[in-house]
Every structure is written in structure tokens, then in C-alpha cells.
Write an enzyme that holds these catalytic residues in place. Sequence first.
Site, PDB file in Angstrom:
ATOM      1  N   GLU A   1     -88.983   9.332 -42.562  1.00 58.28           N
ATOM      2  CA  GLU A   1     -88.528  10.687 -42.847  1.00 58.28           C
ATOM      3  C   GLU A   1     -88.253  11.416 -41.532  1.00 58.28           C
ATOM      4  OE1 GLU A   1     -91.595  13.628 -44.238  1.00 58.28           O
ATOM      5  OE2 GLU A   1     -92.590  11.811 -44.921  1.00 58.28           O
TER       6      GLU A   1
ATOM      7  N   CYS B   1     -93.334  10.182 -47.617  1.00 53.65           N
ATOM      8  CA  CYS B   1     -94.231   9.128 -47.140  1.00 53.65           C
ATOM      9  C   CYS B   1     -94.316   7.913 -48.061  1.00 53.65           C
ATOM     10  CB  CYS B   1     -95.627   9.702 -46.933  1.00 53.65           C
ATOM     11  SG  CYS B   1     -95.667  11.112 -45.814  1.00 53.65           S
TER      12      CYS B   1
ATOM     13  N   HIS C   1    -102.656   7.016 -49.224  1.00 53.85           N
ATOM     14  CA  HIS C   1    -101.849   7.747 -48.253  1.00 53.85           C
ATOM     15  C   HIS C   1    -102.759   8.757 -47.567  1.00 53.85           C
ATOM     16  CE1 HIS C   1     -98.931  10.262 -46.351  1.00 53.85           C
ATOM     17  NE2 HIS C   1     -99.145  11.273 -47.179  1.00 53.85           N
TER      18      HIS C   1
END
Length: 445
Positions: free
Chosen positions: A83, A120, A244
Site C-alpha cells: 500500500e 494490509c 495482523h
Amino acid sequence: MTAVGIDAIEIWTGKLRLDLPGTFAPFKGEDPEKYTKGLGLEASSFPDVYEDIVTMGANAAKRLMDRRGLTPDDVGRIDVATESAFDNSKPVSTYIAGCLEQVFDGDFHHANKGERKFACVAGTQSIDDAYNWIKAGRNRGRSAIVVATDTALYERGDPGEATQGAGAVAMLISEDPDVVELSTEQGYGSADETDFLKPNQQFPSVDGKRSVQVYLARMREALEDYESVAGDTHLDDFAYIPFHTPFPGMVRKAGLLGFRHMIRDTEIEADLAGEIGRQPREGEFGSREAYEDAIREYMDALKRTETYQDWYAAAIEPTLTISRQVGNWYTGSVHIARVSALKNAAETGRGLTGERLLVGSYGSGAQAEIHAETVREGWRDEIGRLGLDEQLARRYELSFEEYEQIHDAHNHVKETEIEELTQPSGEFVFTGWGRMNERKYDYIE
């Protein structure tokens, strides 16, 4: 059925280190424990002036290919998740392939290349793409390289500034893998959210409180969806649960939510009832507000129990060790957590072959994905070859003034010229711009 999964892993961390409690906190006039205990972070990694998402990704991929003795002919696709991309048309994977072609005989002209974007979670989505490509029989015996690479910067002074980080994870996706086999079952939780986004801007716009709520809500949905196809999950099903990890403090919330879900209607819940009571059920309350208040009280009590704390220390805490030292790597974050878990098992002598991981990926905007992975026999050798501790130890220690200069050097709207702080050796480096404003790279012996 042929097993497909992660065959090898390599990591390349940004070569600069910012000490959060020792350097960042004093200049911010803040308590160091805000970072070490609150966020759960000790340090962040940053790229030197000649590093970026391409160099970090290419360097990780080169190490992967060198270690496994691969040539370009062995690789049928290169997928990059990021990203932090700097081009809205040309994918980062083409830059990385071009770098690798400088040092390997042959080329990647017959390899499929792409770039994934969904905050993500894109790294996991890229693994899914490679998995499906192999399972469909389109790989012609070749493997895929998935690279998750990001420079996660916030504007200076932003509340998220302390969670920054930079690095890349390269993964080889193959048949009969050495590290983990991916499960067929997956669960998703997805909704149109504006918790974190970058509308044509380098630095994110973040609603911090909302972001945590969305993260937890999508994780819960994904777990429920996973259980709809894989059956109920139980605490003893999984050796580790890598999440995450934008910062370890967020995972504390996710771990508690997952624990509560998995013990519901089990002997563990019954055993804990004498200590903290039974979990509230919504039908027992006259309003949603009263139910949510009761849930919060139960969760506060649950996290103080020895049963929960022992489970968290065994299944979650070992996944956070690397993140504490490098910060948030966006698309690479959950893949760092997986490595951290396997590294912990190797260092403690745990026999992990045949055990399972439950992996919880997340991307703002927002989507969570949960799947299981079975640890394969070659995992210990692969993790033993990483050399990550040496990389972390070699990082250059930034002063706060140097941190500000490096941050400005990587700010796309600033013209900041500073000298490199480290000496490149045996790696790809950024060397400037070409005639069409493309970025140029060379390999430094």
C-alpha cells in the site's frame, strides 16, 4: 490432493532503527511506557535514503532465490502486495523482476506479474492468488514468489507516528511446501468502511478509535465464516494464532475476543464461571446497550484470569516478538507474526511439525481473512536460515534529528537531500529517476 503452501520465507528490514522509549519518547515529552506497555513497541525500522519498497522487496526475493538455488525459469509468477506504491499503472512487481534480472541468468518474461491492493490484507490475498494458480494446474511445475513490501509512514505529529515501520517479506509458494500447508477453508469478514485510507495521498487518514472497532468486527465475522466451513474452533486446535499486527496492543484486543469466542459453551467457560460468571447471552438482556455493558465487564474479568493469561502467553505473545522491534509493515505484518511464531518454536525446541496455526489477516477499508495452516517437516531448517537477528542487530541507530531528516527524505512532496547513513553492500539500491520519471535501480556488489 497435493499440498500447496509456503515453501520458503525471507525477510529484509529497513536498515535504520528508531528507539521509541529511548529516543522518540523524550523528544515528544511522553512517558516511554506509552510505547512499550501501551502500544507494545520497542523500536521501528526505517529505510535509508537508497532504500524503498522495490529495493527491500527485491533484496528479500534475491535472498530467497539464492538460498533455494532458483533461476527465473523456476518462477511462474511474481505477485507484490503493497500500500506504498508510487505508480498508478506500472506494478512494483515489474521493478522487482527487473532488479532480479540484473543478477540472475535468464529472465522473467514468461512469468505473470501483478500488484495487489487491499491495505494490509493484500499480502494474504496474493498468497491466495498463487495458491489458486497452482491448484488450478496452471503453474507448469513452477512456483510463485509473493512479496509483501511497505514503507509505513505517517505525517510527523500524527498519533500513529510511533507505529511506523519499513521492510519486506518474500515467500515462495509451491507444491509440497517445506514451511506450512494452506487450508482449503477460509473465512471472510468484509464491509465498506473508512477507518484508514489514502485518497491520492502518501500519508494515511485514520480514525483511530473506529479503526480498532472495525478491525475487531471484521475479525469476528471472518472467524464465524471460517467456522461455517471448517467447524467450531477450540483453543487446543492451534499452536499459535498470528494476527495482523499494526501494533501489539491491537492484538491484545483481538486475542481476547478470539478467546471468548472459542470458549463459549465449552468446559473452559464452565470452569471459569465459578470465578467470573458465565458469558452474557444477548437474549438475557432487555436492550443491546445493557448486553454490551455486560460483555465489557465480562471481558475485563476474563483477561485477568490465569487461564486466559496462560493461553495468551503461549499462543499469541510469541507472534509479536519481531513486530515489537520493527513496527508496522502493513502488508507484511501478519507474515512477520507467522515467522515470529515459528522462530519462537525453533528457539524453544518445540516440535511443531503437524501442528496448526490459525492466521488472521486484516486490511482497512475493510476486510479480514482467517485460514488455517499446517506446519510441515522442513519448517525448522527454513526458519534457521533466516538470519533475522543479525539483520536487526546491524541496523543503524537513529538520533531524533536523523529520524526527521529520513522521514522528510521519504516524503514524496519534499525535496530533501541527505547523505546515506549506511553503506550498501550486496544489495539493490535506488539510484534516481529515468527519462519518464521512472525509478532506477542497480545492484551494488
